[in-house]
Design a protein around this motif. Structure first.
Motif, PDB file in Angstrom:
ATOM      1  N   PRO A  95      32.448  -7.683 -43.021  1.00  0.00           N
ATOM      2  CA  PRO A  95      31.744  -8.860 -42.526  1.00  0.00           C
ATOM      3  C   PRO A  95      30.750  -9.479 -43.518  1.00  0.00           C
ATOM      4  O   PRO A  95      30.138 -10.475 -43.206  1.00  0.00           O
ATOM      5  N   VAL A  96      30.593  -8.903 -44.693  1.00  0.00           N
ATOM      6  CA  VAL A  96      29.577  -9.440 -45.606  1.00  0.00           C
ATOM      7  C   VAL A  96      30.155 -10.492 -46.538  1.00  0.00           C
ATOM      8  O   VAL A  96      31.346 -10.704 -46.609  1.00  0.00           O
ATOM      9  N   VAL A 256      43.680 -17.001 -49.234  1.00  0.00           N
ATOM     10  CA  VAL A 256      44.458 -16.692 -48.037  1.00  0.00           C
ATOM     11  C   VAL A 256      45.626 -17.648 -47.862  1.00  0.00           C
ATOM     12  O   VAL A 256      46.621 -17.312 -47.240  1.00  0.00           O
TER      13      VAL A 256
ATOM     14  N   LYS B  63      49.585  -8.514 -43.698  1.00  0.00           N
ATOM     15  CA  LYS B  63      48.548  -9.366 -44.290  1.00  0.00           C
ATOM     16  C   LYS B  63      48.210 -10.538 -43.389  1.00  0.00           C
ATOM     17  O   LYS B  63      47.049 -10.926 -43.278  1.00  0.00           O
ATOM     18  N   SER B  66      46.190  -9.332 -40.408  1.00  0.00           N
ATOM     19  CA  SER B  66      44.842  -8.875 -40.745  1.00  0.00           C
ATOM     20  C   SER B  66      44.007  -9.988 -41.387  1.00  0.00           C
ATOM     21  O   SER B  66      42.981  -9.712 -41.980  1.00  0.00           O
ATOM     22  N   THR B  67      44.460 -11.215 -41.307  1.00  0.00           N
ATOM     23  CA  THR B  67      43.761 -12.410 -41.809  1.00  0.00           C
ATOM     24  C   THR B  67      43.653 -12.487 -43.327  1.00  0.00           C
ATOM     25  O   THR B  67      42.864 -13.269 -43.853  1.00  0.00           O
ATOM     26  N   LEU B  68      44.422 -11.698 -44.045  1.00  0.00           N
ATOM     27  CA  LEU B  68      44.370 -11.788 -45.502  1.00  0.00           C
ATOM     28  C   LEU B  68      45.262 -12.908 -46.027  1.00  0.00           C
ATOM     29  O   LEU B  68      45.169 -13.304 -47.184  1.00  0.00           O
ATOM     30  N   LEU B  69      46.136 -13.381 -45.161  1.00  0.00           N
ATOM     31  CA  LEU B  69      47.108 -14.373 -45.578  1.00  0.00           C
ATOM     32  C   LEU B  69      47.363 -15.309 -44.401  1.00  0.00           C
ATOM     33  O   LEU B  69      47.507 -14.854 -43.266  1.00  0.00           O
ATOM     34  N   LEU B  70      47.403 -16.605 -44.688  1.00  0.00           N
ATOM     35  CA  LEU B  70      47.661 -17.555 -43.605  1.00  0.00           C
ATOM     36  C   LEU B  70      49.154 -17.676 -43.345  1.00  0.00           C
ATOM     37  O   LEU B  70      49.939 -17.730 -44.283  1.00  0.00           O
ATOM     38  N   ARG B  91      38.602  -9.412 -37.890  1.00  0.00           N
ATOM     39  CA  ARG B  91      38.302  -8.480 -38.985  1.00  0.00           C
ATOM     40  C   ARG B  91      37.413  -7.320 -38.555  1.00  0.00           C
ATOM     41  O   ARG B  91      37.552  -6.210 -39.045  1.00  0.00           O
ATOM     42  N   ILE B  94      39.564  -4.466 -36.793  1.00  0.00           N
ATOM     43  CA  ILE B  94      40.765  -3.907 -37.402  1.00  0.00           C
ATOM     44  C   ILE B  94      40.453  -3.239 -38.731  1.00  0.00           C
ATOM     45  O   ILE B  94      39.358  -3.368 -39.266  1.00  0.00           O
ATOM     46  N   VAL B  96      42.751  -2.180 -42.501  1.00  0.00           N
ATOM     47  CA  VAL B  96      44.027  -2.184 -43.183  1.00  0.00           C
ATOM     48  C   VAL B  96      44.007  -1.087 -44.240  1.00  0.00           C
ATOM     49  O   VAL B  96      43.070  -0.991 -45.019  1.00  0.00           O
ATOM     50  N   PHE B 117      31.781   1.096 -48.238  1.00  0.00           N
ATOM     51  CA  PHE B 117      32.325   0.383 -47.085  1.00  0.00           C
ATOM     52  C   PHE B 117      31.488   0.602 -45.831  1.00  0.00           C
ATOM     53  O   PHE B 117      31.337  -0.313 -45.025  1.00  0.00           O
ATOM     54  N   LEU B 120      28.763  -1.910 -46.179  1.00  0.00           N
ATOM     55  CA  LEU B 120      29.197  -3.293 -46.017  1.00  0.00           C
ATOM     56  C   LEU B 120      29.560  -3.598 -44.565  1.00  0.00           C
ATOM     57  O   LEU B 120      29.440  -4.724 -44.113  1.00  0.00           O
ATOM     58  N   TYR B 121      29.992  -2.571 -43.846  1.00  0.00           N
ATOM     59  CA  TYR B 121      30.291  -2.792 -42.432  1.00  0.00           C
ATOM     60  C   TYR B 121      29.034  -2.683 -41.582  1.00  0.00           C
ATOM     61  O   TYR B 121      29.096  -2.749 -40.355  1.00  0.00           O
ATOM     62  N   GLY B 122      27.895  -2.499 -42.228  1.00  0.00           N
ATOM     63  CA  GLY B 122      26.630  -2.583 -41.519  1.00  0.00           C
ATOM     64  C   GLY B 122      26.212  -1.338 -40.751  1.00  0.00           C
ATOM     65  O   GLY B 122      25.362  -1.413 -39.858  1.00  0.00           O
ATOM     66  N   ARG B 164      38.530   5.893 -45.261  1.00  0.00           N
ATOM     67  CA  ARG B 164      37.846   4.631 -45.535  1.00  0.00           C
ATOM     68  C   ARG B 164      38.181   3.604 -44.443  1.00  0.00           C
ATOM     69  O   ARG B 164      37.321   2.877 -43.970  1.00  0.00           O
TER      70      ARG B 164
END
Ligand SMILES: Nc1ncnc2c1ncn2[C@@H]1O[C@H](COP(=O)(O)OP(=O)(O)OP(=O)(O)O)[C@@H](O)[C@H]1O
Ligand SMILES: [Mg+2]
Lengths: 264, 328
Positions: A95-96, A256, B63, B66-70, B91, B94, B96, B117, B120-122, B164
């Motif tokens: 999320p960052v 993307v 992808k 998981s929103t990495l690719l439209l 995100r 989920i 990946v 990680f 970063l995920y808080g 991870r």
């Protein structure tokens, strides 16, 4: 905690961890700048210039060669490496902000580069016995911080260009040496051909370095040149910052769309 | 049953240019359809296997989900959130995990990789330590957690990947070939861990693999995709029942018999013939459609010219189904 702060801090720490694991930074931050300083000082001596004239110029100029090399080779490329090693897309899922994470990384590289400034200063003063005395220590520190920040923001622009196309790599290698000339690292830009100077003036490094030198050689509090330099650095940094933000947004979008987060 | 993953005609095309300059001029483009109008749904707590030959579009699908690719067309919802309208929500829930050796910081220790990680995920610092320890323990690399990843074996890297991926306690895990290149023991352990995630922790797992027995053993349901198109979607048992019309028969012949398969391949009802030679015997694996030809016919045909040591009739495996369905 604020996610921007988390990613900035994390980027900073991760980069330090990576540098600790890779001794190559010692070459960029120590060997290269000291070597360049040595060569340039010998050249000045050879032509018989008085050391009063070139000491601060060369010492701080070559010190910043190290900072610049760190920003370029460690900070800028590290974002690209994240993509190569497949961590960029994982980062993208957190999320960052990728922007502040990158900024943290580059900032940390630039800060490590301060080792070079200290190294060249020490070699200059104690080995080569150059006459260096810092007149305004407070503002000297301020200008150092200013230089680190502005170079990092500049590095962020390069990092995003690097992500857009690998071809930037060729350009980056060239860039490392071009900045020696354009940023007036080893001699004043007033000796450069007239048409080159606009480029020099659009680099915040040129102004930041001038601020460093002014703070070393005189009472900078009363020098209008110092404050002019500071204003220019602030202005140019803001411009770079906006460019970097726009580029990062754009990269996020096309990454993307085209599936470029992991392709290398 | 609640669908936590649901796709609506999701499709993806790639445009490829032969060179950089042609790309600039927009010349000579070639369109690759990687995923073509895919419609699947996965239930909560399900272990869903996504199978297909190389280049079938599995990674591309992961992808997109998981929103990495439209997607170029269509969309999907993950836990009710549209991947196009609410990618940030998606995100958060989920994770990946790509198989192989990419996606890790090689120069850092396993624990430092996890820490990055987790931060970063808080996760806050007290919670972070415990969770990292717990996960490293879960995947079984706690004793090497402080060594650099570059000194890890493939299996350890793969387990670190999984740990991870679990750091922020996601509801859905996308695992792209998680057992790639692992030895049977480690692959088995990892499969057990993955299975437990579904049964004990009620996580939903969307997994791709090229190992059919693995999919058979592990998955509640599998989908088979071929050239971007869904061609089957059911439980492994149903698929075997429905498409397993081909019975694998193993026939052992005395002596080294080269090119014996030519006698068989042209026969009606024979789907495939594979032969191998070992210790002065020839082993034939024949796929028979028993509606059209029976084992006895084949045996009597071979008996005329060769000495048969043994005949063994198997039941269709998921691999047979896969080979059958993806034959072009
Ligand atoms: N970035 C890309 N640019 C162009 N084509 C791509 C790109 N990524 C994938 N493809 C193509 O899309 C198709 C599907 O690829 P994908 O990686 O999804 O397959 P896969 O099922 O994961 O295969 P594998 O089992 O080999 O991992 C392939 O034909 C591939 O060449
Ligand atoms: Mg794949």
């Amino acid at each position: 905690m604020n996610p921007y702060w988390i990613s900035l801090r994390r980027g900073f720490i991760s980069q330090l961890q990576h540098e600790r694991a890779d001794i190559l930074w010692g070459i960029h931050a120590f060997v290269e700048p000291v070597f360049v300083a040595f060569v340039v000082i010998m050249l000045y001596r050879f032509v018989g210039t008085s050391s009063q004239d070139y000491a601060t110029y060369v010492v701080f100029g070559s010190g910043f060669i190290g900072v610049w090399a760190m920003v370029l080779s460690f900070g800028g490329k590290s974002i690209f490496q994240e993509r190569m090693q497949g961590t960029l897309e994982l980062m993208f899922l957190t999320p960052v902000s990728l922007f502040t994470f990158s900024f943290g990384k580059i900032l940390s590289s630039a800060a490590t580069g301060l080792v070079s400034v200290a190294a060249v200063l020490a070699v200059g003063k104690f080995v080569l016995r150059l006459p260096i005395h810092i007149e305004s220590p407070g503002l000297f520190l301020v200008s150092l911080v200013m230089t680190i920040v502005t170079l990092s923001v500049f590095g962020l622009v390069l990092a995003s260009a690097y992500m857009l196309t690998r071809r930037v790599a060729y350009f980056m290698n060239l860039m490392q040496y071009m900045i020696y000339v354009l940023g007036g690292l080893l001699f004043p830009i007033s000796v450069l051909p007239f048409w080159v100077r606009p480029i020099s003036y659009s680099l915040s490094l040129t102004w930041a370095l001038d601020a460093v030198r002014v703070s070393v050689s005189q009472n900078a509090w009363e020098s209008s040149v110092f404050w002019m330099d500071a204003a220019m650095v602030t202005f140019l940094t803001a411009v770079y910052f906006v460019v970097a933000v726009v580029l990062y947004r754009y990269i996020r979008k096309i990454a993307v769309r085209d599936g470029k987060l992991s392709v290398y | 049953m609640e669908s936590v993953i649901k796709t609506y005609d999701i499709s993806r095309e790639y445009i490829e240019y032969p060179s950089f300059f042609k790309r600039i001029r927009g010349e000579g483009s070639r369109i690759i359809v990687a995923v073509d109008n895919l419609n699947i749904s996965v239930h909560r707590g399900e272990l869903f296997g996504f199978l297909g030959p190389n280049g079938a579009g599995k990674t591309t699908t992961i992808k997109m989900l998981s929103t990495l690719l439209l997607p170029t067309k269509g969309t999907a919802t993950i836990l009710g959130n549209d991947i196009l309208k609410a990618p940030n929500e998606v995100r958060k829930r989920i994770s990946v995990v790509f198989g192989g050796e990419r996606g890790l910081y090689w120069r850092l220790s396993g624990r430092d990789n996890m820490r990055i990680f987790a931060e970063l995920y808080g996760l806050d610092s007290s919670e972070r330590m415990d969770r990292i320890d717990m996960l490293l323990e879960l995947v079984g690399i706690a004793d090497r957690a402080d060594s650099k990843v570059e000194t890890y074996s493939k299996g350890m890297k793969q387990r670190l990947h999984l740990a991870r991926g679990l750091v922020h306690d996601p509801d859905i895990l996308f695992l792209d070939e998680p057992t790639l290149g692992l030895d049977p023991t480690i692959a088995h352990e990892l499969r057990k861990t993955i299975r437990n995630l579904c049964t004990r922790e009620k996580k939903t797992v969307f997994l791709t693999t090229h190992y059919m027995f693995e999919a058979d053993e592990l998955c509640d349901r599998v989908a088979i995709i071929h050239r971007g198109t869904l061609i089957a979607n059911d439980t492994p048992e149903n698929l075997k029942r429905q498409f397993g019309t081909v019975t694998p028969v193993t026939i052992l012949l005395r002596g080294v018999v080269p090119q014996v398969e030519h006698v068989l391949t042209s026969r009606k009802g024979v789907h495939y013939v594979e032969s191998g030679i070992q210790d002065n015997t020839t082993k034939l694996k024949v796929g028979l459609d028993q509606d059209k030809v029976c084992v006895e016919d084949i045996v009597s045909l071979l008996e005329k010219t060769h000495e048969i040591i043994s005949v063994e009739q198997g039941s269709p495996t998921l691999e047979d189904v896969f080979l059958e369905l993806t034959r072009s």
